[in-house]
Design an enzyme around this catalytic site. Structure first.
Site, PDB file in Angstrom:
ATOM      1  CE  LYS A 116      38.124  37.523 -15.992  1.00  0.00           C
ATOM      2  NZ  LYS A 116      37.763  37.153 -14.600  1.00  0.00           N
ATOM      3  CE  LYS A 128      39.633  40.216  -8.819  1.00  0.00           C
ATOM      4  NZ  LYS A 128      38.759  39.491  -9.756  1.00  0.00           N
ATOM      5  N   GLY A 167      32.470  41.600  -6.292  1.00  0.00           N
ATOM      6  CA  GLY A 167      32.971  40.537  -5.428  1.00  0.00           C
ATOM      7  C   GLY A 167      34.037  39.670  -6.092  1.00  0.00           C
ATOM      8  CG  ASP A 168      37.829  37.418  -6.912  1.00  0.00           C
ATOM      9  OD1 ASP A 168      37.611  37.198  -8.109  1.00  0.00           O
ATOM     10  OD2 ASP A 168      38.753  36.827  -6.291  1.00  0.00           O
ATOM     11  CB  THR A 211      31.002  33.617 -12.438  1.00  0.00           C
ATOM     12  OG1 THR A 211      30.898  35.004 -12.114  1.00  0.00           O
ATOM     13  CG2 THR A 211      32.413  33.305 -12.901  1.00  0.00           C
ATOM     14  CB  SER A 385      29.523  43.212 -13.110  1.00  0.00           C
ATOM     15  OG  SER A 385      29.661  42.450 -11.932  1.00  0.00           O
TER      16      SER A 385
HETATM   17  P1  NDP Z   1      34.279  32.110  -3.112  1.00  0.00           P
HETATM   18  O1  NDP Z   1      34.927  32.835  -2.017  1.00  0.00           O
HETATM   19  O2  NDP Z   1      32.793  32.137  -3.212  1.00  0.00           O
HETATM   20  O3  NDP Z   1      34.722  30.575  -3.131  1.00  0.00           O
HETATM   21  C1  NDP Z   1      36.057  30.207  -3.241  1.00  0.00           C
HETATM   22  C2  NDP Z   1      36.174  28.706  -3.143  1.00  0.00           C
HETATM   23  O4  NDP Z   1      37.504  28.315  -3.432  1.00  0.00           O
HETATM   24  C3  NDP Z   1      35.855  28.162  -1.759  1.00  0.00           C
HETATM   25  O5  NDP Z   1      35.345  26.858  -1.910  1.00  0.00           O
HETATM   26  C4  NDP Z   1      37.211  28.137  -1.084  1.00  0.00           C
HETATM   27  O6  NDP Z   1      37.321  27.202  -0.036  1.00  0.00           O
HETATM   28  C5  NDP Z   1      38.097  27.743  -2.249  1.00  0.00           C
HETATM   29  N1  NDP Z   1      39.446  28.347  -2.075  1.00  0.00           N
HETATM   30  C6  NDP Z   1      39.768  29.657  -2.058  1.00  0.00           C
HETATM   31  N2  NDP Z   1      41.069  29.850  -1.858  1.00  0.00           N
HETATM   32  C7  NDP Z   1      41.587  28.618  -1.738  1.00  0.00           C
HETATM   33  C8  NDP Z   1      42.892  28.148  -1.535  1.00  0.00           C
HETATM   34  N3  NDP Z   1      43.948  28.990  -1.401  1.00  0.00           N
HETATM   35  N4  NDP Z   1      43.078  26.809  -1.483  1.00  0.00           N
HETATM   36  C9  NDP Z   1      42.021  25.956  -1.633  1.00  0.00           C
HETATM   37  N5  NDP Z   1      40.752  26.361  -1.822  1.00  0.00           N
HETATM   38  C10 NDP Z   1      40.554  27.665  -1.883  1.00  0.00           C
HETATM   39  O7  NDP Z   1      34.944  32.693  -4.460  1.00  0.00           O
HETATM   40  P2  NDP Z   1      34.401  32.629  -5.949  1.00  0.00           P
HETATM   41  O8  NDP Z   1      33.653  31.366  -6.180  1.00  0.00           O
HETATM   42  O9  NDP Z   1      33.745  33.923  -6.236  1.00  0.00           O
HETATM   43  O10 NDP Z   1      35.772  32.621  -6.769  1.00  0.00           O
HETATM   44  C11 NDP Z   1      36.401  31.409  -7.198  1.00  0.00           C
HETATM   45  C12 NDP Z   1      37.353  31.712  -8.342  1.00  0.00           C
HETATM   46  O11 NDP Z   1      36.623  32.281  -9.431  1.00  0.00           O
HETATM   47  C13 NDP Z   1      38.456  32.743  -8.045  1.00  0.00           C
HETATM   48  O12 NDP Z   1      39.590  32.417  -8.800  1.00  0.00           O
HETATM   49  C14 NDP Z   1      37.866  34.046  -8.569  1.00  0.00           C
HETATM   50  O13 NDP Z   1      38.866  34.987  -8.879  1.00  0.00           O
HETATM   51  C15 NDP Z   1      37.169  33.541  -9.826  1.00  0.00           C
HETATM   52  N6  NDP Z   1      36.108  34.368 -10.379  1.00  0.00           N
HETATM   53  C16 NDP Z   1      35.045  34.788  -9.615  1.00  0.00           C
HETATM   54  C17 NDP Z   1      34.038  35.536 -10.181  1.00  0.00           C
HETATM   55  C18 NDP Z   1      32.831  35.936  -9.427  1.00  0.00           C
HETATM   56  O14 NDP Z   1      31.928  36.529 -10.036  1.00  0.00           O
HETATM   57  N7  NDP Z   1      32.713  35.656  -8.145  1.00  0.00           N
HETATM   58  C19 NDP Z   1      34.103  35.954 -11.592  1.00  0.00           C
HETATM   59  C20 NDP Z   1      35.218  35.389 -12.320  1.00  0.00           C
HETATM   60  C21 NDP Z   1      36.174  34.655 -11.710  1.00  0.00           C
HETATM   61  P3  NDP Z   1      36.880  27.603   1.468  1.00  0.00           P
HETATM   62  O15 NDP Z   1      35.381  27.597   1.455  1.00  0.00           O
HETATM   63  O16 NDP Z   1      37.478  26.563   2.345  1.00  0.00           O
HETATM   64  O17 NDP Z   1      37.464  28.962   1.694  1.00  0.00           O
HETATM   65  O1  2IT Z   2      37.298  37.919 -11.773  1.00  0.00           O
HETATM   66  C1  2IT Z   2      36.222  38.476 -12.064  1.00  0.00           C
HETATM   67  O2  2IT Z   2      35.885  38.672 -13.224  1.00  0.00           O
HETATM   68  C2  2IT Z   2      35.344  38.890 -10.958  1.00  0.00           C
HETATM   69  N1  2IT Z   2      35.661  38.642  -9.803  1.00  0.00           N
HETATM   70  C3  2IT Z   2      34.067  39.647 -11.247  1.00  0.00           C
HETATM   71  C4  2IT Z   2      34.361  41.103 -11.474  1.00  0.00           C
HETATM   72  C5  2IT Z   2      33.154  41.997 -11.599  1.00  0.00           C
HETATM   73  O3  2IT Z   2      33.392  43.222 -11.702  1.00  0.00           O
HETATM   74  O4  2IT Z   2      32.019  41.528 -11.610  1.00  0.00           O
END
Ligand code: NDP
Ligand code: 2IT
Length: 453
Positions: A116, A128, A167-168, A211, A385
């Site tokens: 990525k 990670k 974050g993640d 994102t 980032s």
């Molecule tokens: P958040 O913690 O902000 O939100 C996660 C969401 O997914 C929540 O609605 C949560 O529900 C739900 N969720 C998490 N785990 C589960 C599970 N096991 N079963 C069902 N629902 C689940 O995370 P992000 O939005 O940051 O991340 C979401 C996805 O995007 C992940 O795969 C992450 O790796 C990816 N990502 C994030 C980036 C970023 O910049 N943040 C960048 C690129 C990818 P609940 O509220 O009930 O916990």
């Molecule tokens: O999965 C991802 O790309 C992230 N959670 C963001 C990573 C970052 O360094 O901003």
């Protein structure tokens, strides 16, 4: 040795030396199989044993995190940072706090992050980290104590030229703030060692939105190739966290309607479109379950997760034109993919990391649906980032519009790179192959240039 035999051997070796890491095998199998056209054409990668080398992290750090809860009791969690590959730049990638976190999950995420980050065109390596700590139900004070304890070990291994976490899942602005405060206290340095920081203390405008916005920019680029666009499309989105919320916000800007969202407890279907102010109030401000959204909007349908016990997710059973899985890994199964196709979905655009199961992915790739792999479609977060790192290095702060324009251009370039590579390897529009080959080639060539380190 023929390339397919080599791929088989490397995958077997990985299973032997890293037992019980199913998600890591899943990500490895997808990437290595899709590299076959490149490996057959260019023998250098096998000559230099790049496959064996790229599959093993440069360093995996596993540590104990002891912290004191509000009742005065010592609690223990496990912390991880997998520094996977630094061939093209300092390690970069998020931290996940969720009870499901283990070494296999962190390795799959770190492995995906290598390719990525390469696709962004920026100089960032792949990493990670995270912990099996569950921020849900914890007080701010407990989250702070945990973050301080986590950083008390992690600070030894990171640095602005070395490894820059972000974050993640479960790690947002609050956690980054506590982590940053502790890093500064321990080292005495105010430096851009984390991204996703607050705007008053080194954060970048538009990082929070990046994102989700980037995922929508990517989908629009893809649809445009086939003379389609997001305008007037009905879109299903899963998740209701950082990625999902800003995906929905940008969909409205493109004239599309997001009609669903979900969390770990259930799914909302709001036929007239998700109302963003209510969703943000429920999830970002009050940290409630989506049931609270249904109370605010009685016309919306709330389905608890157990509704489809026979292997499927309610959110993918809602008819849509475009689907944006944006919650977590393996949340879209074979049955879900079949239902999406039957209901006329034209594009599945991954906002989350590996949300599609392996059998669903192989079904989708043979179907008429378009598919955007997460490592390309969700790369806007990490790319922004890197823009934050750039601003920190020059002690500047760019406006929201400046960052957003750069993000749009980066997403356009990522799409073009993945698409052009698919054309180069005679599989036009197969962005799984295109993204994996383009990301791999940049990192592998750099590894070869740098010798046997
Ligand atoms: P958040 O913690 O902000 O939100 C996660 C969401 O997914 C929540 O609605 C949560 O529900 C739900 N969720 C998490 N785990 C589960 C599970 N096991 N079963 C069902 N629902 C689940 O995370 P992000 O939005 O940051 O991340 C979401 C996805 O995007 C992940 O795969 C992450 O790796 C990816 N990502 C994030 C980036 C970023 O910049 N943040 C960048 C690129 C990818 P609940 O509220 O009930 O916990
Ligand atoms: O999965 C991802 O790309 C992230 N959670 C963001 C990573 C970052 O360094 O901003």
């Amino acid at each position: 040795m023929p390339a397919n035999q080599k791929v088989k051997e490397v995958l077997e070796y990985i299973k032997e030396c890293s037992p019980g890491q199913d998600e890591f095998y899943q990500a490895s199998e997808e990437v290595l199989h899709s590299l076959l056209p490149l490996l057959k054409e260019d023998n250098r990668y096998l000559e230099h044993n790049v496959l064996e080398r790229i599959m093993v992290p440069e360093r995996s750090i596993i540590f104990r995190v002891n912290w004191v809860d509000d009742a005065g009791k010592v609690q223990t969690n496990v912390g991880y940072r997998v520094q996977f590959n630094s061939a093209i730049g300092p390690y970069k990638g998020g931290l996940r706090f969720h009870p499901s976190v283990n070494l296999g999950i962190v390795k799959f995420l770190g492995f995906e992050q290598i390719f990525k980050n390469a696709l962004t065109g920026l100089q960032i390596g792949g990493a990670k980290g995270g912990s099996n700590f569950d921020p849900k139900g914890k007080s701010d004070n407990e989250v702070m104590h945990f973050c301080q304890a986590f950083m008390s070990e992690l600070y030894k291994h990171i640095g602005e030229q070395r490894d820059v976490p972000a974050g993640d899942i479960g790690v947002g602005a609050r956690e980054i703030g506590y982590l940053f405060g502790q890093y500064k206290k321990l080292t005495g340095n105010f430096q851009g060692v984390l991204t996703g920081k607050g705007l008053n203390w080194g954060g970048s405008n538009a990082r929070k939105e990046a994102t989700g916005y980037g995922s929508v920019y990517f989908a629009e680029n893809f649809l445009n190739v086939y003379e389609k666009s997001l305008k007037d499309k009905r879109c299903t989105v899963s998740g209701s966290g950082n990625v999902a919320i800003y995906t929905m916000e940008k969909l409205y800007n493109f004239g599309a309607t997001p009609i669903s969202c979900s969390d770990s407890k259930g799914t909302i279907y709001h036929e007239s479109g998700i109302e963003m102010a209510s969703l943000k109030a429920v999830k970002e401000i009050n940290h409630e379950s989506l049931e609270a959204y249904a109370t605010l909007h009685p016309e919306a349908v709330y389905t608890p997760v157990s509704h489809y016990p026979e292997d499927g997710h309610a959110v993918w059973h809602i008819a849509c034109d475009v689907a944006f899985p944006s919650a977590t890994q393996n949340e879209l199964t074979l049955l879900d993919a079949q239902v999406l196709e039957k209901n006329g979905c034209i594009l599945i655009n991954e906002g989350a990391n590996m949300p599609t199961t392996a059998d669903a992915l192989s079904y989708i790739r043979k179907s008429s649906m378009l598919f955007s792999p997460g490592k390309a479609a969700n790369a806007g977060g990490v790319a922004t980032s890197q823009l934050e790192m750039s601003q920190n290095a020059s002690m500047a702060q760019w406006s929201f519009e400046e960052v957003d324009i750069k993000l749009r251009t980066i997403m356009q370039n990522i799409f073009k790179t993945a698409y052009d590579t698919s054309v180069e390897f005679d599989c036009e529009g197969d962005l799984v192959t295109g993204a994996n080959i383009a990301g791999f080639r940049k990192v592998a060539d750099s590894m070869i240039d740098q010798g046997s380190v």
